[in-house]
Design a protein around this motif. Structure first.
Motif, PDB file in Angstrom:
ATOM      1  N   THR A 148       0.824  -1.211   0.000  1.00 60.32           N
ATOM      2  CA  THR A 148       0.000   0.000   0.000  1.00 60.32           C
ATOM      3  C   THR A 148       0.855   1.256   0.000  1.00 60.32           C
ATOM      4  OG1 THR A 148      -0.099  -0.089   2.435  1.00 60.32           O
ATOM      5  CG2 THR A 148      -1.887  -1.146   1.212  1.00 60.32           C
ATOM      6  N   ASP A 149       2.136   1.098   0.220  1.00 55.30           N
ATOM      7  CA  ASP A 149       3.062   2.235   0.241  1.00 55.30           C
ATOM      8  C   ASP A 149       3.870   2.241  -1.057  1.00 55.30           C
ATOM      9  OD1 ASP A 149       4.631   4.375   0.934  1.00 55.30           O
ATOM     10  OD2 ASP A 149       5.907   3.241   2.322  1.00 55.30           O
ATOM     11  N   VAL A 165       1.104  -2.025  -8.180  1.00 52.28           N
ATOM     12  CA  VAL A 165      -0.257  -2.450  -8.522  1.00 52.28           C
ATOM     13  C   VAL A 165      -1.279  -1.432  -8.027  1.00 52.28           C
ATOM     14  CG1 VAL A 165      -2.002  -4.235  -8.160  1.00 52.28           C
ATOM     15  CG2 VAL A 165       0.382  -4.887  -8.559  1.00 52.28           C
ATOM     16  N   ASN A 166      -1.179  -1.028  -6.770  1.00 50.26           N
ATOM     17  CA  ASN A 166      -2.128  -0.049  -6.233  1.00 50.26           C
ATOM     18  C   ASN A 166      -2.002   1.294  -6.946  1.00 50.26           C
ATOM     19  OD1 ASN A 166      -3.708  -1.288  -4.097  1.00 50.26           O
ATOM     20  ND2 ASN A 166      -1.783  -1.559  -2.999  1.00 50.26           N
ATOM     21  N   ASP A 167      -0.787   1.726  -7.209  1.00 49.98           N
ATOM     22  CA  ASP A 167      -0.590   3.009  -7.894  1.00 49.98           C
ATOM     23  C   ASP A 167      -1.192   2.979  -9.298  1.00 49.98           C
ATOM     24  OD1 ASP A 167       0.698   3.929  -5.676  1.00 49.98           O
ATOM     25  OD2 ASP A 167       2.722   3.783  -6.507  1.00 49.98           O
ATOM     26  N   LEU A 168      -1.023   1.863 -10.015  1.00 48.37           N
ATOM     27  CA  LEU A 168      -1.570   1.756 -11.371  1.00 48.37           C
ATOM     28  C   LEU A 168      -3.088   1.745 -11.357  1.00 48.37           C
ATOM     29  CD1 LEU A 168      -1.176   1.292 -14.409  1.00 48.37           C
ATOM     30  CD2 LEU A 168      -1.040  -1.160 -13.940  1.00 48.37           C
ATOM     31  N   LEU A 169      -3.677   0.949 -10.453  1.00 44.84           N
ATOM     32  CA  LEU A 169      -5.134   0.861 -10.394  1.00 44.84           C
ATOM     33  C   LEU A 169      -5.760   2.177  -9.942  1.00 44.84           C
ATOM     34  CD1 LEU A 169      -5.590  -2.713  -8.863  1.00 44.84           C
ATOM     35  CD2 LEU A 169      -5.809  -2.016 -11.252  1.00 44.84           C
ATOM     36  N   MET A 170      -5.089   2.900  -9.060  1.00 53.72           N
ATOM     37  CA  MET A 170      -5.599   4.212  -8.642  1.00 53.72           C
ATOM     38  C   MET A 170      -5.454   5.232  -9.761  1.00 53.72           C
ATOM     39  SD  MET A 170      -4.210   4.329  -4.696  1.00 53.72           S
ATOM     40  CE  MET A 170      -4.809   6.000  -4.421  1.00 53.72           C
ATOM     41  N   LEU A 182      -5.671   4.582 -12.904  1.00 49.06           N
ATOM     42  CA  LEU A 182      -6.698   4.269 -13.897  1.00 49.06           C
ATOM     43  C   LEU A 182      -8.107   4.523 -13.374  1.00 49.06           C
ATOM     44  CD1 LEU A 182      -5.237   0.923 -15.312  1.00 49.06           C
ATOM     45  CD2 LEU A 182      -5.193   3.182 -16.391  1.00 49.06           C
ATOM     46  N   GLY A 183      -8.241   4.880 -12.111  1.00 51.17           N
ATOM     47  CA  GLY A 183      -9.542   5.162 -11.529  1.00 51.17           C
ATOM     48  C   GLY A 183     -10.309   3.935 -11.091  1.00 51.17           C
ATOM     49  N   ILE A 184      -9.644   2.768 -11.074  1.00 57.31           N
ATOM     50  CA  ILE A 184     -10.320   1.529 -10.657  1.00 57.31           C
ATOM     51  C   ILE A 184     -10.451   1.469  -9.142  1.00 57.31           C
ATOM     52  CG2 ILE A 184     -10.171  -0.996 -10.715  1.00 57.31           C
ATOM     53  CD1 ILE A 184      -8.693  -0.731 -13.359  1.00 57.31           C
ATOM     54  N   LEU A 185      -9.459   1.980  -8.428  1.00 57.60           N
ATOM     55  CA  LEU A 185      -9.483   2.013  -6.964  1.00 57.60           C
ATOM     56  C   LEU A 185      -9.462   3.451  -6.480  1.00 57.60           C
ATOM     57  CD1 LEU A 185      -6.878  -0.790  -6.032  1.00 57.60           C
ATOM     58  CD2 LEU A 185      -9.376  -0.970  -6.061  1.00 57.60           C
ATOM     59  N   ASP A 186     -10.124   3.664  -5.339  1.00 50.07           N
ATOM     60  CA  ASP A 186     -10.105   4.988  -4.710  1.00 50.07           C
ATOM     61  C   ASP A 186      -9.019   5.088  -3.654  1.00 50.07           C
ATOM     62  OD1 ASP A 186     -12.272   5.830  -6.261  1.00 50.07           O
ATOM     63  OD2 ASP A 186     -13.707   4.986  -4.821  1.00 50.07           O
ATOM     64  N   GLU A 187      -8.651   3.945  -3.070  1.00 45.84           N
ATOM     65  CA  GLU A 187      -7.617   3.910  -2.053  1.00 45.84           C
ATOM     66  C   GLU A 187      -6.860   2.588  -2.159  1.00 45.84           C
ATOM     67  OE1 GLU A 187     -10.523   2.261   1.530  1.00 45.84           O
ATOM     68  OE2 GLU A 187      -9.663   4.277   1.649  1.00 45.84           O
ATOM     69  N   PRO A 188      -5.630   2.538  -1.650  1.00 50.86           N
ATOM     70  CA  PRO A 188      -4.832   1.299  -1.759  1.00 50.86           C
ATOM     71  C   PRO A 188      -5.500   0.135  -1.036  1.00 50.86           C
ATOM     72  CG  PRO A 188      -3.442   3.169  -1.158  1.00 50.86           C
ATOM     73  CD  PRO A 188      -4.854   3.643  -1.047  1.00 50.86           C
ATOM     74  N   VAL A 189      -5.299  -1.052  -1.585  1.00 50.84           N
ATOM     75  CA  VAL A 189      -5.858  -2.278  -1.020  1.00 50.84           C
ATOM     76  C   VAL A 189      -4.723  -3.120  -0.454  1.00 50.84           C
ATOM     77  CG1 VAL A 189      -7.095  -4.425  -1.535  1.00 50.84           C
ATOM     78  CG2 VAL A 189      -7.785  -2.277  -2.644  1.00 50.84           C
ATOM     79  N   GLN A 190      -4.916  -3.662   0.727  1.00 50.45           N
ATOM     80  CA  GLN A 190      -3.935  -4.574   1.325  1.00 50.45           C
ATOM     81  C   GLN A 190      -4.175  -5.975   0.764  1.00 50.45           C
ATOM     82  OE1 GLN A 190      -4.441  -4.111   5.557  1.00 50.45           O
ATOM     83  NE2 GLN A 190      -3.089  -2.326   5.646  1.00 50.45           N
ATOM     84  N   TRP A 191      -3.596  -6.239  -0.390  1.00 48.68           N
ATOM     85  CA  TRP A 191      -3.878  -7.471  -1.111  1.00 48.68           C
ATOM     86  C   TRP A 191      -3.470  -8.707  -0.315  1.00 48.68           C
ATOM     87  CZ3 TRP A 191      -6.741  -6.725  -5.339  1.00 48.68           C
ATOM     88  CH2 TRP A 191      -6.673  -5.484  -5.978  1.00 48.68           C
TER      89      TRP A 191
END
Length: 320
Positions: free
Chosen positions: A152-153, A157-162, A164-173
């Motif tokens: 999340t830091d 993956v989280n940076d790319l999805l955010m 692209l607008g797919i995620l609003d906040e990081p996910v702890q996969w």
């Protein structure tokens, strides 16, 4: 007086057969001598340890010899099948095994088919080299890379999805059990696809070029050639590898689950090998751990013979 014909069955020419076998053995004596170290290695590390299976039927004590230990029969197996954790780890093992079998078996074939169609040899060899390099990277390094990419830091993956607008906040996969099986499967595919594709590329090299020329004359495009020529040409290789993969269905190891797992996803990450390690060796239940691994091996043998028999009956292809 007319002589009666001799109706005794003619003796089978065993002597010429034996002489021929001895002659071939003598001619290939150096090949047999070269294979002796590998036969000895297989015997010492594969067959000799099977003697240790007797511990599954004993109460193990390191200070006692095999014949001095108490025999408990199938007590360890009864304990195994009565333990609820056993069914949990079986679920995890089978789920990740089937996902790895489907993805890890089909993707290398598709990758090899596409790579086989590349005509630029320099580009083809570069892609092939880059693709199989991860195979030589240890799972400790791969787990570190995957953990960093899913972090999340500043995780990629989280940076790319955010972005692209797919995620609003990081996910702890790695903290969510429902994602764990998919993460392990994708990591395994990334690591082994290039290496597993090598054998398919080698099989494709053995397909007769005249078949492709005839297909071009008949108007078949490259996709048709792959479907009607390349895939049937490597069919025996695919079937044999499929049989061996089914035989190893529950022998998925524990490295990736151990390195990528944590206490938050323990109900999804624990597999049979980890179960044997934690419930057997860590608390000194050696006999129980042996029973777990014996069950694992017996199931693997049954799966191998079943898959081999089914493929032999319906496709006429088999390992033995």
């Amino acid at each position: 007086m007319k002589a009666m014909p001799d109706r005794r069955p003619a003796a089978e020419p065993l002597a010429p057969i034996r002489r021929g076998a001895l002659r071939r053995a003598f001619r290939n004596r150096y090949l047999y001598l070269m294979s002796l170290p590998f036969i000895a290695w297989a015997f010492v590390f594969t067959y000799l340890p099977l003697w240790g299976w007797v511990m599954a039927f004993q109460k193990y004590s390191p200070k006692l010899s095999v014949w001095e230990r108490d025999w408990v029969g199938f007590a360890n197996f009864r304990t195994l099948f009565q333990d609820e954790t056993f069914y949990l780890v079986m679920r995890n093992t089978l789920a990740m095994s089937f996902m790895a079998l489907i993805a890890g078996f089909t993707i290398p074939i598709v990758f090899a088919l596409l790579l086989n169609e590349v005509k630029n040899m320099a580009f083809k060899k570069t892609v092939q080299t880059i693709s199989y390099l991860p195979h030589f990277v240890s799972w400790a390094v791969v787990a570190g890379i995957v953990s960093k990419m899913l972090s999340t830091d500043n995780g990629a993956v989280n940076d790319l999805l955010m972005a692209l607008g797919i995620l609003d906040e990081p996910v702890q996969w790695l903290a969510k059990g429902k994602y764990f099986w998919g993460i392990v499967t994708i990591s395994d595919v990334w690591k082994e696809t290039g290496w597993n594709a090598i054998i398919y590329l080698a099989a494709m090299a053995g397909v007769a070029p005249e078949l492709y020329e005839a297909a071009k004359v008949d108007g078949a495009n490259r996709l048709r050639q792959m479907w009607h020529i390349t895939l049937p040409g490597i069919r025996p290789t695919i079937i044999i590898l499929m049989i061996l993969s089914i035989g190893n269905l529950i022998n998925i190891g524990f490295e990736k689950q151990f390195l990528l797992g944590n206490n938050l996803v323990v109900d999804y990450s624990k597999v049979l090998d980890l179960y044997a390690l934690e419930y057997g060796i860590k608390i000194n239940r050696i006999s129980f751990a042996t029973a777990i691994n014996m069950f694992n091996s017996v199931v693997a043998i049954m799966l191998l013979f079943t898959a081999n028999g089914l493929f032999k009956r319906f496709t006429k292809e088999s390992v033995f």
